[in-house]
Design a protein around this motif. Structure first.
Motif, PDB file in Angstrom:
ATOM      1  N   UNK A 110      22.795  25.321  17.776  1.00 36.82           N
ATOM      2  CA  UNK A 110      21.674  25.240  16.830  1.00 36.82           C
ATOM      3  C   UNK A 110      22.153  24.934  15.406  1.00 36.82           C
ATOM      4  N   UNK A 111      23.460  25.003  15.183  1.00 34.46           N
ATOM      5  CA  UNK A 111      24.019  24.767  13.848  1.00 34.46           C
ATOM      6  C   UNK A 111      24.427  23.305  13.710  1.00 34.46           C
ATOM      7  N   UNK A 112      23.935  22.650  12.666  1.00 33.88           N
ATOM      8  CA  UNK A 112      24.317  21.268  12.382  1.00 33.88           C
ATOM      9  C   UNK A 112      25.650  21.290  11.641  1.00 33.88           C
ATOM     10  N   UNK A 113      26.736  20.774  12.270  1.00 36.69           N
ATOM     11  CA  UNK A 113      28.039  20.802  11.605  1.00 36.69           C
ATOM     12  C   UNK A 113      28.004  20.096  10.253  1.00 36.69           C
ATOM     13  N   UNK A 114      28.797  20.595   9.328  1.00 37.93           N
ATOM     14  CA  UNK A 114      28.911  20.009   7.996  1.00 37.93           C
ATOM     15  C   UNK A 114      30.256  19.314   7.883  1.00 37.93           C
ATOM     16  N   UNK A 115      30.283  18.206   7.161  1.00 39.32           N
ATOM     17  CA  UNK A 115      31.539  17.502   6.909  1.00 39.32           C
ATOM     18  C   UNK A 115      31.639  17.285   5.415  1.00 39.32           C
ATOM     19  N   UNK A 116      32.732  17.752   4.838  1.00 39.84           N
ATOM     20  CA  UNK A 116      32.965  17.625   3.400  1.00 39.84           C
ATOM     21  C   UNK A 116      34.168  16.726   3.175  1.00 39.84           C
ATOM     22  N   UNK A 117      34.025  15.748   2.293  1.00 41.30           N
ATOM     23  CA  UNK A 117      35.044  14.745   2.015  1.00 41.30           C
ATOM     24  C   UNK A 117      35.735  15.031   0.681  1.00 41.30           C
ATOM     25  N   UNK A 118      37.057  14.852   0.652  1.00 39.49           N
ATOM     26  CA  UNK A 118      37.806  14.959  -0.605  1.00 39.49           C
ATOM     27  C   UNK A 118      39.024  14.045  -0.515  1.00 39.49           C
ATOM     28  N   UNK A 119      39.567  13.722  -1.687  1.00 34.53           N
ATOM     29  CA  UNK A 119      40.747  12.868  -1.739  1.00 34.53           C
ATOM     30  C   UNK A 119      41.955  13.736  -2.047  1.00 34.53           C
ATOM     31  N   UNK A 120      42.928  13.686  -1.175  1.00 37.28           N
ATOM     32  CA  UNK A 120      44.126  14.495  -1.350  1.00 37.28           C
ATOM     33  C   UNK A 120      45.265  13.700  -1.949  1.00 37.28           C
ATOM     34  N   UNK A 121      46.403  14.327  -2.013  1.00 35.21           N
ATOM     35  CA  UNK A 121      47.577  13.726  -2.631  1.00 35.21           C
ATOM     36  C   UNK A 121      48.057  12.498  -1.857  1.00 35.21           C
ATOM     37  N   UNK A 122      47.999  12.555  -0.534  1.00 33.25           N
ATOM     38  CA  UNK A 122      48.480  11.446   0.275  1.00 33.25           C
ATOM     39  C   UNK A 122      47.491  11.029   1.368  1.00 33.25           C
ATOM     40  N   UNK A 123      46.295  11.609   1.373  1.00 31.74           N
ATOM     41  CA  UNK A 123      45.349  11.324   2.439  1.00 31.74           C
ATOM     42  C   UNK A 123      43.914  11.585   2.003  1.00 31.74           C
ATOM     43  N   UNK A 124      42.992  10.994   2.759  1.00 31.97           N
ATOM     44  CA  UNK A 124      41.576  11.334   2.637  1.00 31.97           C
ATOM     45  C   UNK A 124      41.366  12.559   3.526  1.00 31.97           C
TER      46      UNK A 124
END
Length: 176
Positions: free
Chosen positions: A100-114
Motif C-alpha cells: 500500500x506504500x508508494x516507494x519514494x525515490x530521491x535524487x542527488x549528485x555525489x562526488x563521483x556518481x548520481x
C-alpha cells in the motif's frame, strides 16, 4: 514501564544494548533476545533511563532505504523509471513489502556518481535484513541488464616534484 512504551513481543533498540525482541517484562527486569541470539537481562530501572526505539509502536510497518549510485553519464529519468519498475515487480513478488506504500525515490549528485535513495516500507522491522538484501540484489541485476553503469570511486592525483611550481604560477622576482 507504567507508560506501556514497550510490550512483550516488541522489537526494540536500546541504547548501549542493541536490538532485539522483548521476551519478558518482570517486576525487576526485562529479558531481551538480541539479533545474535543472546539473552540480555536489563534491570527495569536502567531500561527506564535508556533511550528506547520501539519499532512496533505505533505500528510495526517501517520505512527502509537503499542508496543506488550510477555514472554521471546516465540519464537520471531513465534510471528512476528502471528503479520504479523494479520496485513494482518486487512488491508483487516479495513478501514483507508493504504494497500500500508508494516507494519514494530521491535524487542527488555525489562526488563521483548520481545517487538515488530508494525509500520503501516493510510490514515489520523483522523483515528489514531480508528485504534490503533481496532488493539490493534485484536492483543491481536489473541495472546491469539495462546496461546502466555503476561506478566505483576514482580520484585523479597530481604528483608534483619537490621544488616544482604549478604551471599557472609564475616565479616571483626579488625586489632589491
Amino acid at each position: 514501564m507504567a507508560e506501556k512504551s514497550v510490550r512483550v513481543g516488541d522489537f526494540v533498540r536500546i541504547e548501549g544494548v542493541g536490538e532485539g525482541r522483548i521476551l519478558d517484562i518482570g517486576w525487576r527486569s526485562t529479558r531481551i533476545l538480541t539479533l545474535p541470539n543472546n539473552l540480555v537481562v536489563i534491570p527495569n530501572k536502567k531500561l527506564a533511563e535508556s533511550i528506547v526505539t520501539n519499532y512496533d509502536l505505533p505500528n510495526p510497518a517501517t520505512n527502509l532505504d537503499i542508496t543506488v549510485s550510477v555514472s554521471y553519464s546516465e540519464d537520471p529519468d531513465r534510471v528512476e523509471a528502471i528503479l520504479r519498475d523494479e520496485l513494482a515487480r518486487a512488491a508483487a513478488e516479495l513478501s514483507g513489502l508493504d504494497r500500500s506504500f508508494e516507494p519514494l525515490i530521491r535524487f542527488s549528485m555525489g562526488e563521483y556518481a548520481l545517487n538515488f535513495t530508494v525509500i520503501y516500507r516493510s510490514v515489520s522491522i523483522s523483515e528489514r535484513g531480508r528485504l534490503q538484501h533481496e532488493l539490493a540484489k534485484r536492483i543491481f541485476k536489473r541495472l546491469q541488464s539495462e546496461g546502466v553503469e555503476i561506478p566505483f570511486p576514482a580520484r585523479t592525483i597530481f604528483v608534483r616534484s619537490e621544488g616544482a611550481r604549478p604551471a599557472s604560477v609564475k616565479p616571483r622576482t626579488r625586489r632589491t
